[in-house]
Motif scaffolding. Structure first.
Motif, PDB file in Angstrom:
ATOM      1  N   PHE A  96     -11.238 -24.899  33.233  1.00 16.46           N
ATOM      2  CA  PHE A  96     -10.398 -23.715  33.358  1.00 16.46           C
ATOM      3  C   PHE A  96     -11.225 -22.511  33.764  1.00 16.46           C
ATOM      4  CE2 PHE A  96     -11.662 -23.145  28.917  1.00 16.46           C
ATOM      5  CZ  PHE A  96     -11.735 -21.767  28.752  1.00 16.46           C
ATOM      6  N   ALA A  97     -10.512 -21.498  34.275  1.00 19.72           N
ATOM      7  CA  ALA A  97     -11.127 -20.243  34.703  1.00 19.72           C
ATOM      8  C   ALA A  97     -10.540 -19.108  33.877  1.00 19.72           C
ATOM      9  CB  ALA A  97     -10.859 -20.001  36.186  1.00 19.72           C
ATOM     10  N   MET A  98     -11.303 -18.025  33.755  1.00 18.47           N
ATOM     11  CA  MET A  98     -10.807 -16.851  33.040  1.00 18.47           C
ATOM     12  C   MET A  98     -11.324 -15.603  33.737  1.00 18.47           C
ATOM     13  SD  MET A  98     -13.108 -17.349  29.627  1.00 18.47           S
ATOM     14  CE  MET A  98     -14.879 -17.610  29.725  1.00 18.47           C
ATOM     15  N   TRP A  99     -10.598 -14.514  33.586  1.00 16.91           N
ATOM     16  CA  TRP A  99     -10.969 -13.284  34.271  1.00 16.91           C
ATOM     17  C   TRP A  99     -10.415 -12.075  33.534  1.00 16.91           C
ATOM     18  CZ3 TRP A  99      -7.432 -16.842  35.888  1.00 16.91           C
ATOM     19  CH2 TRP A  99      -6.104 -16.421  35.976  1.00 16.91           C
ATOM     20  N   ARG A 100     -11.028 -10.938  33.816  1.00 16.58           N
ATOM     21  CA  ARG A 100     -10.541  -9.669  33.277  1.00 16.58           C
ATOM     22  C   ARG A 100     -11.007  -8.542  34.186  1.00 16.58           C
ATOM     23  NH1 ARG A 100      -8.490  -7.730  28.640  1.00 16.58           N
ATOM     24  NH2 ARG A 100      -8.801  -9.723  27.562  1.00 16.58           N
ATOM     25  N   CYS A 101     -10.095  -7.618  34.481  1.00 15.43           N
ATOM     26  CA  CYS A 101     -10.445  -6.415  35.227  1.00 15.43           C
ATOM     27  C   CYS A 101     -10.932  -5.374  34.222  1.00 15.43           C
ATOM     28  CB  CYS A 101      -9.246  -5.884  36.004  1.00 15.43           C
ATOM     29  SG  CYS A 101      -9.588  -4.352  36.915  1.00 15.43           S
ATOM     30  N   PHE A 102     -12.147  -4.843  34.444  1.00 14.81           N
ATOM     31  CA  PHE A 102     -12.704  -3.912  33.469  1.00 14.81           C
ATOM     32  C   PHE A 102     -12.294  -2.465  33.718  1.00 14.81           C
ATOM     33  CE2 PHE A 102     -16.205  -4.609  36.598  1.00 14.81           C
ATOM     34  CZ  PHE A 102     -16.334  -3.323  37.093  1.00 14.81           C
ATOM     35  N   ARG A 103     -11.430  -2.212  34.721  1.00 14.63           N
ATOM     36  CA  ARG A 103     -10.904  -0.861  34.897  1.00 14.63           C
ATOM     37  C   ARG A 103      -9.848  -0.612  33.818  1.00 14.63           C
ATOM     38  NH1 ARG A 103      -8.143   0.664  38.865  1.00 14.63           N
ATOM     39  NH2 ARG A 103      -8.959   2.770  38.945  1.00 14.63           N
ATOM     40  N   THR A 104     -10.019   0.475  33.070  1.00 14.35           N
ATOM     41  CA  THR A 104      -9.138   0.727  31.928  1.00 14.35           C
ATOM     42  C   THR A 104      -7.689   0.926  32.342  1.00 14.35           C
ATOM     43  OG1 THR A 104      -9.718   3.081  32.051  1.00 14.35           O
ATOM     44  CG2 THR A 104     -10.983   1.714  30.527  1.00 14.35           C
ATOM     45  N   SER A 105      -7.462   1.434  33.544  1.00 15.02           N
ATOM     46  CA  SER A 105      -6.085   1.646  33.996  1.00 15.02           C
ATOM     47  C   SER A 105      -5.415   0.353  34.445  1.00 15.02           C
ATOM     48  CB  SER A 105      -6.057   2.653  35.151  1.00 15.02           C
ATOM     49  OG  SER A 105      -6.823   2.180  36.246  1.00 15.02           O
ATOM     50  N   CYS A 106      -6.185  -0.729  34.534  1.00 16.44           N
ATOM     51  CA  CYS A 106      -5.626  -2.020  34.948  1.00 16.44           C
ATOM     52  C   CYS A 106      -5.713  -3.019  33.792  1.00 16.44           C
ATOM     53  CB  CYS A 106      -6.361  -2.536  36.187  1.00 16.44           C
ATOM     54  SG  CYS A 106      -5.779  -4.154  36.776  1.00 16.44           S
ATOM     55  N   GLY A 107      -6.920  -3.545  33.545  1.00 20.09           N
ATOM     56  CA  GLY A 107      -7.113  -4.461  32.426  1.00 20.09           C
ATOM     57  C   GLY A 107      -6.481  -5.824  32.596  1.00 20.09           C
ATOM     58  N   TRP A 108      -6.118  -6.200  33.839  1.00 21.90           N
ATOM     59  CA  TRP A 108      -5.475  -7.503  34.064  1.00 21.90           C
ATOM     60  C   TRP A 108      -6.407  -8.622  33.622  1.00 21.90           C
ATOM     61  CZ3 TRP A 108      -5.802 -10.882  38.825  1.00 21.90           C
ATOM     62  CH2 TRP A 108      -4.867 -11.929  38.763  1.00 21.90           C
ATOM     63  N   ALA A 109      -5.900  -9.526  32.815  1.00 22.59           N
ATOM     64  CA  ALA A 109      -6.713 -10.627  32.308  1.00 22.59           C
ATOM     65  C   ALA A 109      -5.868 -11.885  32.229  1.00 22.59           C
ATOM     66  CB  ALA A 109      -7.280 -10.287  30.932  1.00 22.59           C
ATOM     67  N   GLY A 110      -6.515 -13.016  32.417  1.00 16.37           N
ATOM     68  CA  GLY A 110      -5.767 -14.264  32.345  1.00 16.37           C
ATOM     69  C   GLY A 110      -6.667 -15.477  32.315  1.00 16.37           C
ATOM     70  N   GLN A 111      -6.035 -16.627  32.154  1.00 21.63           N
ATOM     71  CA  GLN A 111      -6.709 -17.919  32.164  1.00 21.63           C
ATOM     72  C   GLN A 111      -5.886 -18.880  33.007  1.00 21.63           C
ATOM     73  OE1 GLN A 111      -6.561 -18.640  27.948  1.00 21.63           O
ATOM     74  NE2 GLN A 111      -8.690 -18.029  27.637  1.00 21.63           N
ATOM     75  N   ALA A 112      -6.561 -19.762  33.734  1.00 19.88           N
ATOM     76  CA  ALA A 112      -5.882 -20.796  34.515  1.00 19.88           C
ATOM     77  C   ALA A 112      -6.539 -22.133  34.208  1.00 19.88           C
ATOM     78  CB  ALA A 112      -5.963 -20.489  36.006  1.00 19.88           C
ATOM     79  N   PHE A 113      -5.727 -23.149  33.958  1.00 17.31           N
ATOM     80  CA  PHE A 113      -6.229 -24.468  33.603  1.00 17.31           C
ATOM     81  C   PHE A 113      -5.982 -25.449  34.746  1.00 17.31           C
ATOM     82  CE2 PHE A 113      -5.358 -22.254  29.702  1.00 17.31           C
ATOM     83  CZ  PHE A 113      -6.450 -22.564  28.902  1.00 17.31           C
ATOM     84  N   ALA A 114      -6.975 -26.277  35.023  1.00 23.38           N
ATOM     85  CA  ALA A 114      -6.879 -27.213  36.144  1.00 23.38           C
ATOM     86  C   ALA A 114      -5.807 -28.269  35.921  1.00 23.38           C
ATOM     87  CB  ALA A 114      -8.236 -27.884  36.383  1.00 23.38           C
ATOM     88  N   ASP A 115      -5.517 -28.596  34.658  1.00 21.95           N
ATOM     89  CA  ASP A 115      -4.559 -29.675  34.391  1.00 21.95           C
ATOM     90  C   ASP A 115      -3.187 -29.154  33.990  1.00 21.95           C
ATOM     91  OD1 ASP A 115      -5.255 -28.641  31.970  1.00 21.95           O
ATOM     92  OD2 ASP A 115      -5.618 -30.561  30.977  1.00 21.95           O
TER      93      ASP A 115
END
Length: 369
Positions: free
Chosen positions: A121-140
């Motif tokens: 799986f992959a994970m991410w987060r935008c460190f801009r405080t006005s955005c903060g978009w974060a998530g996880q995606a799983f291959a299966d």
């Protein structure tokens, strides 16, 4: 498992791989977040095969990763607008452009992105405080991704929205406007199953259902909860060098009847007048986020024909679009007179009154903005 714990473990692994010291244990990360962590032992003989140079870490990971999993993750990321190149390898952290906030006014690489070493799986987060978009995606997983701290995303379906194919009443409604069943079907125009008088315009991106806009026959509009702010008909301009932008979904369908599929509609109507203020930063341009969310499509376009309504709000919309898209590549449709006092209002008005051929000629005669 919390994201910070994942980051700590993956960074620890990277430091061990780049060190001259033998690696005596390795963290095995579960493909799903969990409250426990198992640490299976690794023999010293195996650890001695680990490359000691940071330059070789990528080669080591590349030789041991499960490529089908990574390919699935990369395809999912592409649907989300996250561009991954060959340098994005499992076990490494990347600073990428956030598709949600576009890095703000400075266009910084604000998205911290990571695929865990086994590629599950992959994970991410935008460190801009006005955005903060974060998530996880799983291959299966069948779902596109999971927003961190929010409900699942990417599982929107026609069934989950309570939609069904158009019935005879709404087909007749569109027929009066010279919109054919073929055009309605190709654009996946549907109706609510629990209120068969409500039209449902499905919004898709890369074939994925990302939202829905509803309309009654009395012209009352609303958008479904969780609908992405994008242009209607976006997939029709994925490879287009020239596009047409209209003010409503029915106008987009009308232009298809005239032979134009390279057409999109704004999702939210027109402003009452042109703003006298300077353009705001992208992240604060709330009324036009649908443009910035489709930036990768619009940036490839050489010529943009603005076919908004002929009334003052429609002309204000054309001006606001031209300000953001660049006047130098914009052209404008001028709707002809319907009678001595008034102009035709929009594309569907022309289609109903003078036909598809006339509508096509009018669009082809658009003038530089």
């Amino acid at each position: 498992m919390p994201i910070l714990e994942h980051q700590f473990l993956c960074r620890l692994l990277t430091r061990c791989l780049s060190s001259e010291l033998p690696l005596t244990s390795r963290a095995s990360v579960s493909p799903r977040p969990s409250s426990s962590l198992t640490v299976p032992p690794i023999s010293v003989s195996h650890a001695n095969n680990v490359p000691s140079s940071p330059d070789n870490v990528g080669k080591f990971v590349e030789n041991n990763l499960d490529m089908p999993r990574v390919d699935i993750l990369k395809q999912k990321m592409q649907l989300l607008g996250i561009d991954l190149d060959n340098s994005c390898l499992p076990g490494q952290y990347q600073n990428l452009f956030c598709p949600k906030c576009k890095g703000g006014q400075l266009e910084e690489r604000s998205l911290s992105f990571h695929i865990i070493p086994d590629g599950e799986f992959a994970m991410w987060r935008c460190f801009r405080t006005s955005c903060g978009w974060a998530g996880q995606a799983f291959a299966d997983d069948k779902e596109l991704y999971r927003r961190v701290g929010q409900k699942s995303y990417g599982t929107m379906t026609e069934e989950s929205l309570g939609l069904e194919p158009l019935g005879a009443k709404l087909i007749a409604y569109f027929k009066e406007r010279l919109i054919s069943e073929k055009t309605l079907s190709r654009n996946a125009v549907m109706q609510m199953s629990d209120n068969k008088n409500v039209i449902a315009f499905t919004y898709k991106r890369n074939g994925l259902l990302v939202g829905c806009k509803y309309r009654t026959m009395e012209k009352r509009f609303w958008q479904g909860k969780g609908t992405d702010k994008i242009l209607y008909g976006l997939d029709d301009i994925s490879d287009a060098a020239e596009i047409i932008i209209v003010e409503g979904e029915i106008d987009k369908l009308s232009l298809e009847e005239a032979g134009f599929r390279n057409c999109v509609s704004v999702p939210g109507g027109a402003p009452s007048k042109v703003s006298s203020k300077d353009l705001p930063p992208i992240e604060k341009d709330a009324g036009y986020q649908y443009l910035w969310n489709c930036k990768e499509y619009l940036n490839k376009v050489d010529r943009i024909i603005l076919a908004t309504d002929s009334d003052p709000p429609g002309q204000a919309l054309a001006e606001e679009l031209a300000r953001r898209l660049g006047r130098e590549r914009c052209w404008q449709v001028h709707w002809p007179k319907e009678d001595e006092q008034s102009l035709f209002k929009d594309a569907n008005d022309v289609l109903k009154c003078v036909g598809a051929d006339a509508l096509k000629r009018i669009v082809e005669n658009a003038e530089p903005y």
